[in-house]
Design a protein around this motif. Structure first.
Motif, PDB file in Angstrom:
ATOM      1  N   ALA A 162       0.838  -1.211   0.000  1.00  0.00           N
ATOM      2  CA  ALA A 162       0.000   0.000   0.000  1.00  0.00           C
ATOM      3  C   ALA A 162       0.871   1.261   0.000  1.00  0.00           C
ATOM      4  N   PHE A 163       2.029   1.169   0.649  1.00  0.00           N
ATOM      5  CA  PHE A 163       2.974   2.297   0.683  1.00  0.00           C
ATOM      6  C   PHE A 163       3.429   2.623  -0.742  1.00  0.00           C
ATOM      7  N   ARG A 164       3.715   1.576  -1.528  1.00  0.00           N
ATOM      8  CA  ARG A 164       4.161   1.805  -2.914  1.00  0.00           C
ATOM      9  C   ARG A 164       3.069   2.501  -3.724  1.00  0.00           C
ATOM     10  N   VAL A 165       1.837   2.107  -3.483  1.00  0.00           N
ATOM     11  CA  VAL A 165       0.716   2.750  -4.192  1.00  0.00           C
ATOM     12  C   VAL A 165       0.617   4.221  -3.780  1.00  0.00           C
ATOM     13  N   TRP A 166       0.753   4.449  -2.472  1.00  0.00           N
ATOM     14  CA  TRP A 166       0.696   5.817  -1.921  1.00  0.00           C
ATOM     15  C   TRP A 166       1.801   6.669  -2.544  1.00  0.00           C
ATOM     16  N   LEU A 167       2.993   6.081  -2.672  1.00  0.00           N
ATOM     17  CA  LEU A 167       4.140   6.810  -3.245  1.00  0.00           C
ATOM     18  C   LEU A 167       3.931   7.120  -4.726  1.00  0.00           C
ATOM     19  N   LYS A 168       3.374   6.144  -5.461  1.00  0.00           N
ATOM     20  CA  LYS A 168       3.114   6.357  -6.886  1.00  0.00           C
ATOM     21  C   LYS A 168       2.205   7.560  -7.083  1.00  0.00           C
ATOM     22  N   LYS A 169       1.202   7.621  -6.204  1.00  0.00           N
ATOM     23  CA  LYS A 169       0.245   8.725  -6.287  1.00  0.00           C
ATOM     24  C   LYS A 169       0.935  10.060  -5.963  1.00  0.00           C
ATOM     25  N   ILE A 174       9.505   6.865 -10.446  1.00  0.00           N
ATOM     26  CA  ILE A 174      10.503   6.343  -9.508  1.00  0.00           C
ATOM     27  C   ILE A 174      11.699   7.310  -9.403  1.00  0.00           C
ATOM     28  N   ASP A 175      11.955   8.031 -10.490  1.00  0.00           N
ATOM     29  CA  ASP A 175      13.038   9.028 -10.453  1.00  0.00           C
ATOM     30  C   ASP A 175      12.739  10.131  -9.436  1.00  0.00           C
ATOM     31  N   ALA A 176      11.462  10.499  -9.382  1.00  0.00           N
ATOM     32  CA  ALA A 176      11.074  11.542  -8.424  1.00  0.00           C
ATOM     33  C   ALA A 176      11.278  11.052  -6.990  1.00  0.00           C
ATOM     34  N   VAL A 177      11.052   9.766  -6.750  1.00  0.00           N
ATOM     35  CA  VAL A 177      11.277   9.200  -5.414  1.00  0.00           C
ATOM     36  C   VAL A 177      12.770   9.235  -5.086  1.00  0.00           C
ATOM     37  N   TRP A 186      24.773   6.736  -0.277  1.00  0.00           N
ATOM     38  CA  TRP A 186      24.978   5.302  -0.004  1.00  0.00           C
ATOM     39  C   TRP A 186      24.554   4.418  -1.178  1.00  0.00           C
ATOM     40  N   GLY A 187      24.344   5.027  -2.366  1.00  0.00           N
ATOM     41  CA  GLY A 187      23.980   4.212  -3.525  1.00  0.00           C
ATOM     42  C   GLY A 187      22.712   3.405  -3.343  1.00  0.00           C
ATOM     43  N   HIS A 188      21.692   4.033  -2.747  1.00  0.00           N
ATOM     44  CA  HIS A 188      20.432   3.316  -2.498  1.00  0.00           C
ATOM     45  C   HIS A 188      19.393   3.499  -3.603  1.00  0.00           C
ATOM     46  N   THR A 189      19.828   3.967  -4.752  1.00  0.00           N
ATOM     47  CA  THR A 189      18.917   4.203  -5.876  1.00  0.00           C
ATOM     48  C   THR A 189      18.019   2.988  -6.134  1.00  0.00           C
ATOM     49  N   VAL A 190      16.730   3.222  -6.325  1.00  0.00           N
ATOM     50  CA  VAL A 190      15.806   2.129  -6.667  1.00  0.00           C
ATOM     51  C   VAL A 190      15.363   2.289  -8.124  1.00  0.00           C
ATOM     52  N   TYR A 191      15.147   1.155  -8.774  1.00  0.00           N
ATOM     53  CA  TYR A 191      14.807   1.168 -10.200  1.00  0.00           C
ATOM     54  C   TYR A 191      13.364   0.774 -10.455  1.00  0.00           C
ATOM     55  N   ASP A 192      12.753   0.194  -9.437  1.00  0.00           N
ATOM     56  CA  ASP A 192      11.386  -0.303  -9.604  1.00  0.00           C
ATOM     57  C   ASP A 192      10.625  -0.068  -8.303  1.00  0.00           C
ATOM     58  N   TRP A 193       9.337   0.183  -8.388  1.00  0.00           N
ATOM     59  CA  TRP A 193       8.524   0.439  -7.191  1.00  0.00           C
ATOM     60  C   TRP A 193       8.634  -0.714  -6.196  1.00  0.00           C
ATOM     61  N   ASP A 194       8.737  -1.949  -6.721  1.00  0.00           N
ATOM     62  CA  ASP A 194       8.782  -3.111  -5.837  1.00  0.00           C
ATOM     63  C   ASP A 194      10.083  -3.193  -5.030  1.00  0.00           C
ATOM     64  N   GLU A 195      11.045  -2.368  -5.356  1.00  0.00           N
ATOM     65  CA  GLU A 195      12.299  -2.371  -4.584  1.00  0.00           C
ATOM     66  C   GLU A 195      12.208  -1.466  -3.355  1.00  0.00           C
ATOM     67  N   ILE A 196      11.102  -0.751  -3.240  1.00  0.00           N
ATOM     68  CA  ILE A 196      10.943   0.140  -2.074  1.00  0.00           C
ATOM     69  C   ILE A 196      10.496  -0.689  -0.870  1.00  0.00           C
ATOM     70  N   VAL A 197      11.232  -0.529   0.233  1.00  0.00           N
ATOM     71  CA  VAL A 197      11.026  -1.353   1.421  1.00  0.00           C
ATOM     72  C   VAL A 197      10.568  -0.469   2.585  1.00  0.00           C
ATOM     73  N   ALA A 198       9.619  -0.981   3.372  1.00  0.00           N
ATOM     74  CA  ALA A 198       9.172  -0.227   4.558  1.00  0.00           C
ATOM     75  C   ALA A 198      10.361  -0.007   5.499  1.00  0.00           C
TER      76      ALA A 198
END
Ligand SMILES: [Zn+2]
Length: 670
Positions: A162-169, A174-177, A186-198
């Protein structure tokens, strides 16, 4: 004026389902004697009214509602979803929360539902609707109470999704995130919404739970969690609404509770209600500030949903309320905007962790007790007071900004000190006005500042979009802004404003802060004002340069001796005061006094007194509440000589002395 009730509600949480019928009858007698006219019921009865997935059982609740209706109570009907029934856990373990350490919780506790569990949502909505269908048209049910003390957090897979959905909105891409959270670090760049972790201890949250590797991420998770629970509230509210017409719907809040953005919540609530549980050593100014914050959420009168008539059970030291203290505490609540006085609870339970939590009727079972007599006295006094105070407003010329995003961001920050706490900082400034009997409104970051002669924004660390412009316009037009160290540092994603501190407030304050020194608890500095007087400071010291501001005080020691510590800058028709360090009480008072003089802010009464004097303005008169919260006898200010005390009906004689917890209520025509 907002007046949802026809009288001052006086009563509290009542759980007759825990008692045999003969006790119910006895209770009705006792409560009538104490002038109790309201009961909050069904707060924790989900297991009772829905013993299984398919069954509802309302017989007992029907009887309770009938009994209270016959006695002409105002019933505050809870939806009972503050604690889930055991069958739900057994069949659907996903309804339990996953904690910061990543552990899935089993059946137990309360405030325990994953807010994003579709199973929990389905059953919570259904029970709320069933209750509203059944009791919504009963004219004695005059308030709906959704769930109970929402709070806590969940880090389960449902929440993560649900957090990923909230973030998409919120961010779209993903670049904006990546940019918002500065994930290059720290090189924590994410490439896909599913890589975002609580962000709990298994992710970017630090082990201790109070720090985080990426504050932007953790602040967004707090916003998301607050929104998730707010969605739960809205879901039940919307399920109830069709059956209750315009009966007010609320949920009980908890003052300065950190995890929920109450300004956002209050927009969805018809009336704010809250639970006031000060400790034995909570300053009365802090309780007053909490009331003002709860009133400020909707800028309207509120409900005191819970307080104890005698003692708590869950604090380290649960001191008894001394004779008169409960009365003074209750009336202080009314003074700051409450239109109800409700207790937790009316009869003390025999088991469970709250068995020693105070109640109107104690374990002895009868009413021949000190607590009951005091409850009865207050009930009689509130009855005598009548209804004209309902809806009366608290006016203020001073606004103090309180912002939950800022609260979270400031306390997530790693450095420069771990001793900085948001609420205590706010309270230091509030206390000055409280001690002077100057009315204060606690206001959101996007308030209409033009209503106030002074706006105080302590530790305004996060300056959100639009604030710079709003504050600039305010000062330009003659407003007085007071702000402090740790202000203007980051944007709403917790990224630092470049170009020198305090970022967007730099021009307004006419200063540039080059460095920030942190002092350990054993270290202090001194500052000297231009009039030669000195005061101590601690915690943080800004090393700043004047860029148009005048210096009001300079540091007296350390390598930054003689650098400005406190400044004032004229900007347009107004002024910005900047406190570059954490002064002691006298120092804060000295500078705020200058601002009060300059702004011509008036206290509630002109006479100086050690008493609290707070007023509420009704249609035809103004009510003055006078309290002695000090452990010394103090004279009633002479402006009240020969007035009638509305609580006792007695005329106040000139020279009346007030003992600790003595309270006087006087009205004067407008
Ligand atoms: Zn969850």
């Amino acid at each position: 004026m907002y007046k949802p009730f026809g009288r001052i509600l006086y009563g509290g949480d009542y759980n007759p389902n825990q008692w045999p019928k003969e006790v119910w009858e006895q209770d009705m007698e006792y409560f009538k004697d104490a002038r109790i006219n309201s009961a909050t019921i069904n707060v924790f009865s989900w297991a009772k009214i829905q013993p299984s997935e398919e069954e509802y059982y309302f017989d007992e609740l029907d009887e309770i509602v009938d009994m209270l209706s016959k006695e002409n109570y105002d019933i505050v009907m809870a939806t009972s979803t503050g604690a889930m029934p055991s069958w739900m856990y057994r069949k659907y373990p996903e309804v339990g929360r996953v904690d910061y350490q990543g552990r899935r919780h089993k059946f137990g506790q309360r405030h325990n539902a994953c807010p994003n569990s579709p199973v929990f949502q389905k059953y919570a909505k259904a029970i709320a609707e069933q209750l509203a269908k059944r009791y919504g048209s009963n004219p004695h049910v005059t308030c709906w109470h959704i769930s109970n003390e929402y709070g806590g957090e969940c880090y389960c897979e449902n929440c993560e999704k649900a957090f990923r959905v909230w973030l998409k909105k919120k961010y779209g891409t993903i670049d904006a995130v990546n940019k918002a959270w500065n994930l290059e670090f720290w090189g924590h760049t994410v490439y896909d919404w599913d890589e975002i972790v609580a962000p709990n201890a298994l992710g970017d949250g630090m082990e201790n739970g109070t720090d985080t590797a990426f504050a932007g991420l953790s602040i967004d998770y707090r916003r998301f969690m607050s929104d998730s629970m707010l969605e739960n509230f809205k879901m039940e509210r919307d399920a109830v609404r069709p059956y209750v017409k315009d009966t007010p719907i609320t949920t009980n809040l908890m003052g300065t509770y950190k995890f929920l953005d109450y300004f956002k919540w209050s927009k969805e609530m018809d009336i704010v209600s809250w639970d006031n549980y000060p400790s034995y050593n909570t300053p009365w100014s802090f309780t007053a500030m909490s009331h003002d914050l709860m009133r400020g959420l909707k800028d309207a009168p509120f409900m005191l949903m819970e307080q104890t008539p005698s003692q708590q059970n869950w604090q380290p030291y649960n001191s008894l309320k001394k004779p008169g203290q409960m009365r003074a505490q209750s009336l202080q609540t009314v003074a700051h905007g409450a239109d109800t006085v409700q207790f937790f609870q009316l009869r003390r339970s025999i088991g469970g962790c709250e068995k020693f939590h105070g109640a109107v009727i104690g374990h002895v079972g009868h009413n021949n007790t000190r607590v009951f007599r005091e409850v009865k006295q207050l009930g009689e006094e509130l009855e005598r007071l009548g209804t004209s105070i309902l809806g009366a407003v608290n006016e203020a010329e001073v606004g103090i900004i309180f912002d939950w995003d800022n609260y979270w961001a400031l306390e997530y920050t790693s450095g420069p000190t771990e001793d900085l706490t948001y609420v205590n900082q706010i309270h230091q400034y509030y206390k000055y006005f409280y001690d002077k009997n100057i009315g204060v409104n606690m206001i959101p970051f996007d308030a209409d500042f033009s209503k106030y002669k002074i706006v105080v924004a302590p530790v305004l660390y996060m300056v959100k979009e639009g604030m710079k412009e709003a504050l600039t316009e305010y000062v330009q037009n003659g407003g007085i802004l007071i702000t402090t160290f740790m202000s203007g540092l980051v944007d709403q994603s917790d990224n630092v404003y470049l170009g020198g501190y305090p970022g967007p407030l730099k021009e307004l304050a006419g200063i540039w802060v080059e460095e920030i020194d942190a002092l350990a608890p054993e270290q202090i500095n001194t500052i000297t004002f231009t009039d030669g007087t000195s005061t101590t400071c601690n915690l943080l010291c800004d090393l700043m340069h004047l860029e148009g501001a005048e210096c009001l005080a300079r540091y007296a020691s350390n390598f930054y001796v003689d650098m400005p510590a406190i400044t004032r800058n004229q900007y347009g028709k107004g002024y910005t005061y900047y406190f570059g360090t954490n002064m002691n009480k006298d120092g804060i008072a000295k500078v705020l006094e200058m601002a009060v003089q300059a702004a011509n802010v008036a206290p509630v009464i002109s006479e100086a007194t050690g008493l609290e004097v707070t007023c509420r303005k009704a249609e035809n008169c103004t009510y003055y509440f006078i309290f002695n919260f000090k452990d010394q006898v103090l004279p009633l200010p002479s402006c009240f000589d020969n007035c009638t005390d509305l609580l006792t009906g007695q005329i106040v004689t000139a020279g009346k002395m007030m003992k600790q917890y003595d309270t006087v209520l006087i009205s004067m025509p407008n």
